[in-house]
Design an enzyme around this catalytic site. Structure first.
Site, short mmCIF file in Angstrom:
data_model
loop_
_atom_site.label_atom_id
_atom_site.label_comp_id
_atom_site.label_asym_id
_atom_site.label_seq_id
_atom_site.Cartn_x
_atom_site.Cartn_y
_atom_site.Cartn_z
N PHE A 140 29.07 24.92 -6.24
CA PHE A 140 29.42 23.40 -6.09
C PHE A 140 30.85 23.16 -5.77
O PHE A 140 31.78 23.92 -6.30
CB PHE A 140 29.23 22.82 -7.53
N GLU A 189 39.75 20.21 -3.59
CA GLU A 189 40.46 20.60 -2.35
C GLU A 189 42.07 20.97 -2.80
O GLU A 189 42.18 20.31 -3.95
CB GLU A 189 40.36 19.74 -1.25
N PRO A 190 42.94 21.52 -2.17
CA PRO A 190 44.06 21.99 -2.55
C PRO A 190 44.91 20.61 -2.89
O PRO A 190 45.72 20.71 -3.87
CB PRO A 190 44.77 22.56 -1.26
N THR A 227 33.79 27.96 -8.46
CA THR A 227 33.20 29.04 -9.62
C THR A 227 32.11 29.53 -8.65
O THR A 227 31.12 28.76 -8.25
CB THR A 227 32.88 28.32 -10.70
N HIS A 239 44.67 33.67 -37.96
CA HIS A 239 44.87 35.09 -37.76
C HIS A 239 46.25 35.43 -37.83
O HIS A 239 46.65 36.98 -37.92
CB HIS A 239 44.22 35.23 -36.55
N GLY A 292 49.84 36.91 -37.08
CA GLY A 292 50.29 37.94 -35.77
C GLY A 292 49.40 38.65 -35.38
O GLY A 292 49.31 38.86 -33.95
N GLU A 325 35.52 19.83 -15.03
CA GLU A 325 34.83 18.43 -14.81
C GLU A 325 35.69 17.39 -15.25
O GLU A 325 34.87 16.11 -15.68
CB GLU A 325 33.60 18.65 -15.65
N THR A 345 39.77 15.89 -16.64
CA THR A 345 40.64 16.02 -17.84
C THR A 345 40.19 14.73 -18.84
O THR A 345 39.54 14.00 -18.54
CB THR A 345 42.04 15.94 -17.58
N SER A 346 40.60 14.90 -20.03
CA SER A 346 40.62 13.83 -20.94
C SER A 346 40.95 12.55 -20.51
O SER A 346 40.31 11.42 -20.74
CB SER A 346 41.29 14.28 -22.20
#
Length: 397
Positions: free
Chosen positions: A127, A131-132, A163, A352, A354, A377, A379-380
């Site tokens: 898809f 573009e840049p 992708t 977790h 370190g 798809e 940003t917020s």
């Protein structure tokens, strides 16, 4: 499996599909994800396994060789796959978007030509909208498709962030054309571009320079695609009519947002699983850290966020399956799921200590992967704009 992210009201077939995918994730993805991700290796064997399961054709109608299942079924499968390794869900994400666009906007000839082979994974979709110099502002598309005297078109421009850009064989490409209405949103056209898998000049006038090196989302290929007077027949216009590309792409993005929400949910589930397991194994001051109130409360908040994100994703998928417009619901689901996934994974990382900073631990990989969910798809902030504008229309004073 734990009690989190269970979905009510599924059919026996849906339950069977999900169990099959869950078992595949446990047996074929999780055991190799770390090694493949760290070496940035394409998951060939996993992809072949997904083909055998029919995952590439879950939503493609039975008349075209697919399973004819719903968006909800697909999203729940994606959630499971992303739980195992988020990159693998990306292998089928853009493929699914292209198939959806073909099903809803393609001519019958285009459906017959591509959908049966997409269902088996023989044809793999990508898809291409970005573009840049183009992020969320789709109106800024500069890639041009110019009509020639013989009725064909020549495409010239530089597309970005594809992708499956290298491994795909069919790419839905958004271009500007001279045809259509004066509105900038009505002079865009989507072309179905066929190409050979690989890198370099893959077709005359099409170059895929190579994989973009990313902080996460490893294993699969994210690429640029450069068009230099690539000649393409008018029959390759999606739907056969120029000027409808923007609306076709937005339909694809809408279901893509449900997809990204599902992927974020999968990451959140895995982050929670890793956090609650480690919290029961790690001991301080004579007891498991899970028994310390600070950790216990953190786990409770993480689980609540997982459930909330999952419920929003399921709701958006079910609404889309009814044929309703779901730009607001999909935006809400994508925004909430990605933000909550980021928070859940980070909380697991904190649990977790370190060790979470070590590449030996899976949570380190999730910390890098989950950041993409905040961007993919839209940003917020973009989701908030979509949601807010629609709310103003619905609640106009």
């Amino acid at each position: 499996m734990g009690r989190l992210a269970q979905t009510e009201g599924l059919t026996d077939i849906q339950e069977e599909i999900l169990k099959t995918v869950h078992d595949f994730v446990e047996e074929r993805i999780i055991p190799v994800a770390q090694e493949l991700e760290h070496s940035d290796t394409y998951p060939t064997e996993i992809v072949e396994g997904l083909k055998e399961l029919g995952v590439f054709g879950i939503m493609i109608p039975e008349e075209y060789g697919g399973l004819g299942e719903s968006l909800l079924t697909y999203a729940l499968c994606v959630e499971e796959i992303a739980r195992g390794w988020m990159s693998v869900s990306g292998v089928i994400n853009t493929h699914f978007i292209v198939a959806h666009m073909l099903m809803n906007h393609g001519t019958e000839e285009q459906k017959q030509k591509y959908l049966p082979r997409m269902a088996t994974g023989e044809v793999r979709g990508a898809f291409s909208m970005s573009e840049p110099g183009l992020g969320s502002d789709v109106s800024a598309v500069s890639t041009k498709a110019v009509k020639q005297d013989d009725g064909s078109y020549e495409i010239t421009g530089n597309k970005m962030w594809l992708t499956n850009g290298g491994t795909s064989t069919l790419v839905a490409v958004l271009t500007k054309t001279d045809e259509g209405a004066e509105s900038v949103y009505r002079n865009m056209t989507t072309f179905l571009v066929e190409k050979t898998p690989g890198f370099g000049e893959v077709e005359q006038g099409i170059t895929v320079p190579g994989k973009i090196d990313k902080m996460g989302y490893k294993g699969i290929d994210t690429t640029e695609m450069v068009f230099d007077h690539h000649r393409i027949a008018a029959e390759q216009i999606l739907g056969g009519e120029p000027g409808k590309g923007f609306f076709q792409m937005m339909d694809g993005v809408e279901v893509g947002r449900v997809n990204v929400a599902a992927r974020a949910c999968g990451l959140a589930i895995r982050g929670f699983e890793l956090g609650i397991t480690y919290a029961q194994q790690r001991h301080t001051f004579g007891k498991a850290i899970a028994e310390h109130q600070a950790i216990l409360f953190r786990l409770a908040e993480m689980a609540t966020k997982v459930e909330t994100a999952h419920a929003m994703m399921v709701r958006a998928a079910r609404l889309k399956d009814t044929g309703e417009r779901v730009d607001v619901d999909a935006g809400m689901a994508k925004m909430l799921a990605s933000e909550y996934a980021n928070e859940v994974v980070e909380d697991s990382f904190r649990i977790h200590g370190g060790y979470g900073y070590s590449k030996e631990y899976e949570i380190e990989r999730l910390m890098r992967e989950v950041k993409f969910m905040l961007i993919g798809e839209g940003t917020s902030d973009i989701q908030k704009m979509i949601i807010g504008r629609q709310l103003l229309k619905e609640y106009k004073a």
